[in-house]
Design an enzyme around this catalytic site. Structure first.
Site, PDB file in Angstrom:
ATOM      1  N   HIS B 213     -32.626  76.119 -31.265  1.00  0.00           N
ATOM      2  CA  HIS B 213     -33.108  76.355 -32.812  1.00  0.00           C
ATOM      3  C   HIS B 213     -32.371  77.376 -33.584  1.00  0.00           C
ATOM      4  CE1 HIS B 213     -36.924  74.309 -31.458  1.00  0.00           C
ATOM      5  NE2 HIS B 213     -37.307  74.426 -32.497  1.00  0.00           N
ATOM      6  N   SER B 217     -30.806  70.720 -33.870  1.00  0.00           N
ATOM      7  CA  SER B 217     -30.274  69.647 -33.011  1.00  0.00           C
ATOM      8  C   SER B 217     -28.760  69.088 -33.559  1.00  0.00           C
ATOM      9  CB  SER B 217     -31.324  68.444 -33.131  1.00  0.00           C
ATOM     10  OG  SER B 217     -32.502  68.838 -32.461  1.00  0.00           O
ATOM     11  N   LYS B 241     -42.464  60.466 -33.610  1.00  0.00           N
ATOM     12  CA  LYS B 241     -41.412  59.870 -32.858  1.00  0.00           C
ATOM     13  C   LYS B 241     -41.316  60.078 -31.397  1.00  0.00           C
ATOM     14  CE  LYS B 241     -36.638  58.377 -33.353  1.00  0.00           C
ATOM     15  NZ  LYS B 241     -35.160  58.446 -33.893  1.00  0.00           N
ATOM     16  N   ASP B 242     -41.391  61.466 -31.066  1.00  0.00           N
ATOM     17  CA  ASP B 242     -41.630  61.953 -29.825  1.00  0.00           C
ATOM     18  C   ASP B 242     -42.781  61.426 -29.322  1.00  0.00           C
ATOM     19  OD1 ASP B 242     -39.187  63.146 -29.787  1.00  0.00           O
ATOM     20  OD2 ASP B 242     -39.969  65.421 -29.986  1.00  0.00           O
ATOM     21  N   GLU B 285     -33.071  61.866  -1.280  1.00  0.00           N
ATOM     22  CA  GLU B 285     -33.571  61.063  -2.353  1.00  0.00           C
ATOM     23  C   GLU B 285     -32.715  60.675  -3.473  1.00  0.00           C
ATOM     24  OE1 GLU B 285     -37.886  61.419  -3.249  1.00  0.00           O
ATOM     25  OE2 GLU B 285     -36.597  60.448  -1.816  1.00  0.00           O
TER      26      GLU B 285
END
Lengths: 178, 421, 257
Positions: B213, B217, B241-242, B285
């Site tokens: 922040h 971004s 959108k998220d 894994e």
């Protein structure tokens, strides 16, 4: 774009916001249910819900404590005098009125969950030298509840009689609790 | 929004604890976000969602799990068979682990492609690498808990890595085990750490977001925000959108949970741990496979044994990511304007996939006449060469394409031409 | 260009992964044939008849050596037996309980809440009775082997009386096409008419193998039917929700495009 088209758009969006929020909220709530329900008793816990008790070794005037579903169950071979006091009590004197005959299947055998209905302590009175309270039955030391020879609450903060579990006689000397 | 802040109750709380303005400035209309973010920017929030799901299901599993070598396997099967919805909670947790790594790997490759790690977001990237390390530790210890064959032998192999450390290695391994082999004390401490580490991850994520922040971004063009014309508020544009991205992700995630719950797993882990029998093929894994390949690829070099060399290379392969912001000297962030870097990014991506494939196969196995050992060595060499040599060289020598003037200018031009990258 | 690159690289990798890998160690058995199981697919359920026949095969044949220790008798209600039938089945077995008031352990008939009684007291006893080989517990067999139910069916039907030329079997071993390494200590457990089915189904080797495999698939994943049923509801719900979220996304982003 005309004014009406803009308002149409806006109302369409408002409708979408509300309906999507509702669907999303319902989905989240439903998704939480498995997590909550997993804390309920599991299938193996539910399957283990019976205990058998052999009555033969218990002498008149004696009590034993057995474990059923992780809780103590009091099994008492009552004397004739105890049965008489239990029957003589007037129903109107009882905080939680219940006749003695509704609490036993055979008068000499009193079987009940030994957990005080107040806040879950184990009342005293199983051993010969325990305090038995003012009514000769059981006495809860935590907050002073007195139970009579039928396990009914007579004095003190407990709201109900000691709970009688489901049980059945498998034979004259064998009882299955649960 | 302003109406909301005029509410007297809100005002009362705000005066004492400015939590609502904090939320508004973090994920609300008060957080300006580049208007040109594409769907590759969804993966951070998705990873956050999975972290929450993992903690919620993990706590419920912990209520029913018994950390003891005699009961662990049975208690997991009791969860699967007797606990209400226990199978669902466990399958979500098991597959959630795989999903978490898929999302975070994509998130990292996005950062790599678009140069999100570059100045001034170096710390953001570094904290991210630490989150990956904490995730790996958590996943490794979590995999031990069901106490199946792979749990036991995975724990044995990975803890034995530390015996490669000269002089004190064996003492460290004994200390890790709390005994002379992987046993009950090991299981108990792994359980304790497996419960603790997710909260460490949570704290790291908080710091990651804090750093995010400060400079906001990054974006596909890799150019800075110059003013309000370049941004749109986070809410409602990126919240929706998220959320849409989360819907798509949950569809994929739940498909695995309900219809292929053991897709990512190994059958051997449904056999109870047996300290006397090692399964014929031990594989970690899938999300550890590339690192496993690197571990096995290193030969004896001069005075460093293959064992120690492998361990150094494996941990080194992650730790060198910390240096990336300084290895890449290019002032241009996005690979959209770096044609050579863009090609090589895909080479590196394929290299990582091949490493994973090598990790899944025995080093003795042969592929069309080529032993896997050699495929692993070449791809391992390329992995390190790419980060330590190719990235610095390309970043200095490459001729970059001209950058657009601003985000808003590029977006407008894009909208006009109708073409989109 | 970028997209073409991405697609090309993914294709290349898929090609590499998809092609066969020759293993230097020939420890794998043959690849078992895929069977058309009733529990396959997203709508799959267990065939109740096969489950009950499979339980019969397990209890008459397999149970002599193989335990099923993660199951309880009460679980058998799920394959369609009534609580009374389950009680009767459980009562045929003896379990150790106690200590009683004298401090001694005693034997009593099993109850539905008890776990399946294992044929051997412990691993050593099991090995001693089986020439040193340990018959594995079958509770999770279809999940614990590569190939799952197909492998199990292959193993049960894949015995060869004579090993191929050039293969010498040690004493007490049998040749099996699908077992890793092809040498298995277990003698062929099933054959035509290994059991007699009450429902009149012809007990061919293939039939009994399929039935017992279905039963063991249920034993390994008793939640399978509930899982798939709930899964379909969850997927439908998520499709609707995601569709609505997409519509809302388009509507909110309209002024930006």
């Amino acid at each position: 774009m005309s004014d009406s088209a803009i308002t149409d758009d806006k109302s369409r969006r408002d409708f979408l916001i509300i309906s999507t929020s509702v669907v999303g909220a319902v989905g989240t709530a439903l998704a939480a249910w498995p997590l909550v329900d997993s804390m309920n008793p599991a299938a193996d816990t539910l399957a283990l819900s019976t205990t058998e008790v052999d009555l033969a070794p218990i002498k008149e005037g004696q009590s034993i404590t057995v474990v059923w579903r992780g809780k103590p169950v009091f099994v008492r071979y009552r004397t004739a005098a105890e049965i008489k006091t239990a029957n003589d009590a007037k129903l109107e004197d009882l905080p939680d009125p219940q006749a003695d005959k509704d609490r036993v299947k055979k008068a000499q055998w009193l079987i009940m969950v030994g957990v005080c209905t107040h806040l879950g302590c184990i009342p005293l009175g199983q051993k010969a030298n325990d305090p038995k309270g003012e009514f000769g039955g059981w006495f809860c030391p935590c907050h002073g509840s007195h139970y009579d020879t039928s396990g009914r609450i007579r004095k003190g903060p407990a709201p109900e009689n000691l709970f009688v579990p489901e049980y059945k006689y498998l034979s004259d000397t064998k009882v299955q609790i649960g | 929004m302003s109406k909301f802040f005029e509410n007297p109750v809100i005002k009362w709380v705000e005066y004492r604890l400015p939590i609502f303005s904090f939320i508004d400035e973090s994920v609300g209309s008060g957080y300006p976000t580049p208007k040109n973010l594409n769907y590759w920017w969804n993966f951070g929030s998705l990873a956050g969602l999975v972290l929450v799901i993992m903690i919620a299901t993990g706590i419920v599993l912990a209520m029913n799990y018994t950390a003891h070598v005699d009961y662990a396997f049975e208690s997991v099967e009791r969860i699967m068979r007797d606990v209400n919805y226990g199978w669902l909670v466990r399958y979500i947790h098991v597959n959630g682990g795989s999903m978490f790594f898929i999302l975070v790997y994509i998130h990292m490759f996005r950062g790599l492609y678009y140069g999100s790690f570059k100045e001034p977001r170096e710390l953001l990237w570094i904290i991210g690498v630490f989150i990956l390390l904490a995730m790996m530790a958590t996943a490794f210890m979590g995999y031990v808990l069901p106490w199946g064959q792979m749990s036991f032998w995975g724990a044995t192999v990975i803890t034995n890595l530390f015996s490669a450390i000269p002089l004190i290695g064996d003492s460290i391994v004994t200390w890790l085990w709390g005994g002379f082999s992987v046993d009950n004390p090991t299981l108990n401490r792994f359980y304790a750490f497996h419960y603790l580490l997710p909260f460490v991850i949570f704290a790291l994520v908080f710091i990651h977001l804090w750093a995010l922040h400060v400079h906001k971004s990054s974006n596909p063009l890799g150019i800075d925000i110059q003013g309000p014309q370049d941004t749109i508020p986070f809410h409602p544009y990126f919240t929706i959108k998220d959320l849409f991205g989360m819907g798509v992700f949950m569809l994929i995630f739940m498909y695995f949970v309900f219809f292929a719950p053991n897709f990512f797993g190994e059958p051997d882990n449904y056999i109870k741990a047996n300290p006397l029998v090692t399964p014929p093929h031990i594989v970690p894994e899938w999300y550890f496979l590339p690192f496993y390949a690197i571990l096995r690829a290193v030969p004896d070099i001069w005075f460093i044994s293959a064992k120690l060399g492998g361990v150094i290379a494996m941990f080194g392969s992650i730790l060198i990511l910390l240096l990336l912001p300084w290895l890449d000297r290019s002032k241009v962030r996005s690979s959209q304007f770096r044609p050579i870097n863009r090609q090589l990014f895909w080479v590196f991506f394929v290299d990582c996939l091949i490493l994973g494939w090598v990790g899944a196969n025995s080093p003795d196995a042969v592929f069309h006449g080529v032993p896997f050992l050699w495929i692993g060595r070449v791809t391992t060499a390329y992995y390190f060469a790419h980060i330590l040599l190719i990235i610095p060289l390309v970043s200095i020598l490459e001729r970059t394409k001209p950058l657009p003037e601003s985000i808003s200018a590029a977006v407008t031009a894009n909208a006009k031409s109708g073409a989109g990258e | 260009m970028k997209k073409i690159n991405a697609i090309a690289s993914i294709l290349a990798v898929a090609l590499i992964f998809g092609s066969a890998v020759s293993s230097a160690t020939a420890s794998e058995g043959a690849k078992p044939h895929a069977q058309d199981w009733s529990f396959n697919g997203i709508f799959g359920t267990f065939d109740r008849g096969a489950l009950q026949r499979g339980y019969q095969v397990y209890s008459e044949v397999c149970a002599a050596c193989h335990a099923l220790r993660l199951l309880s008798y009460r679980n058998l209600t799920a394959i369609g037996l009534s609580p009374d039938q389950v009680k009767k089945i459980a009562a045929e077995f003896e379990v150790t309980d106690g200590p009683n008031d004298e401090g001694e352990m005693f034997q009593r008939p099993a109850r539905p809440s008890d776990r399946f009684v294992s044929p051997f007291a412990n691993e050593n006893a099991a090995r001693a009775s089986n020439n040193g080989a340990l018959p594995p517990d079958l509770s999770l067999m279809t999940k614990a082997r590569k190939g799952g139910a197909d492998y199990l069916h292959g193993l049960l039907t894949g015995y060869k009386e004579e090993p191929p030329a050039g293969v010498k079997l040690p004493e007490g071993m049998n040749y099996n096409l699908y077992f890793p390494g092809n040498q298995i200590a277990m003698a062929p457990p099933l054959a035509d008419d290994a059991v007699k089915y009450a429902d009149g189904t012809k007990a061919t080797l293939d039939q009994v193998s399929s039935d017992v495999t279905t039963f063991l698939a249920w034993a390994a994943e008793p939640e399978l039917e509930e899982r798939k049923r709930l899964g379909i509801k969850v997927m439908l719900f998520l499709l609707v929700l995601t569709g609505m979220l997409y519509a809302l996304k388009v509507s909110i982003w309209k002024d930006q495009h």
